[in-house]
Design a protein around this motif. Structure first.
Motif, short mmCIF file in Angstrom:
data_model
loop_
_atom_site.label_atom_id
_atom_site.label_comp_id
_atom_site.label_asym_id
_atom_site.label_seq_id
_atom_site.Cartn_x
_atom_site.Cartn_y
_atom_site.Cartn_z
N UNK A 7 0.84 -1.19 0.00
CA UNK A 7 0.00 0.00 0.00
C UNK A 7 0.88 1.24 0.00
N UNK A 8 0.33 2.33 -0.47
CA UNK A 8 1.09 3.58 -0.52
C UNK A 8 1.33 4.11 0.90
N UNK A 9 0.29 4.02 1.75
CA UNK A 9 0.40 4.48 3.13
C UNK A 9 -0.02 3.37 4.09
N UNK A 71 -9.04 -3.75 1.02
CA UNK A 71 -7.83 -3.00 0.73
C UNK A 71 -7.65 -1.78 1.64
N UNK A 72 -8.53 -1.65 2.63
CA UNK A 72 -8.50 -0.49 3.51
C UNK A 72 -8.06 -0.91 4.92
N UNK A 73 -6.92 -0.41 5.43
CA UNK A 73 -6.50 -0.81 6.78
C UNK A 73 -7.30 -0.08 7.85
#
Length: 141
Positions: A7-9, A71-73
């Motif tokens: 992931x980007x962040x 896909x969302x932490x």
């Protein structure tokens, strides 16, 4: 379990869950599907539990499509921690689901079996769902 490779962040904002699903609101791949009636977060464990329930019911016959990906932490602070000192560390992964989204699809089984399998899958999810069929092609010749 499902989770993104990279992931980007590391941490993300919670975001908003208002409005209807932007896409994937009809059965596209299979013959039958399960549609979300309300919004919510679905964890990778809940997706896996629903998938296992479906495949066990259809006894590995037919084909299953999963149209949601976590896909969302989401983060959590440790227990018994005082307020402040920044955001907690990532705890797990969720898929943001809005009303109208077809989450799972089935093909290659009878309608009764598909209905039972998708009902079992819906019981593993934290939101209300409904059984939907593929809309027949209007422009058949």
């Amino acid at each position: 379990m499902l989770l993104p490779r990279k992931t980007k962040y590391r941490k993300s904002h919670r975001g908003r869950r208002r409005g209807e699903a932007k896409g994937q609101s009809t059965v596209q791949f299979g013959d039958y599907g399960i549609k979300a009636l309300e919004d919510g977060w679905i964890t990778n464990r809940q997706i896996e539990a629903a998938r296992i329930a479906m495949t066990r019911k259809i006894k590995r016959g037919g084909k299953v499509w999963i149209n949601v990906f976590p896909d969302n932490p989401y983060t959590k602070k440790p227990a018994e921690t005082r307020m402040g000192k920044g955001k907690g560390s990532p705890e797990g992964w969720v898929a943001v689901v809005k009303p109208g989204r077809v989450m799972f699809e089935l093909a290659g089984v009878t309608e009764d079996l598909a209905k039972d399998a998708l009902r079992l899958a819906g019981q593993k999810l934290p939101i209300k769902t409904k059984f939907v069929r593929r809309e027949s092609d209007i422009f058949e010749s």
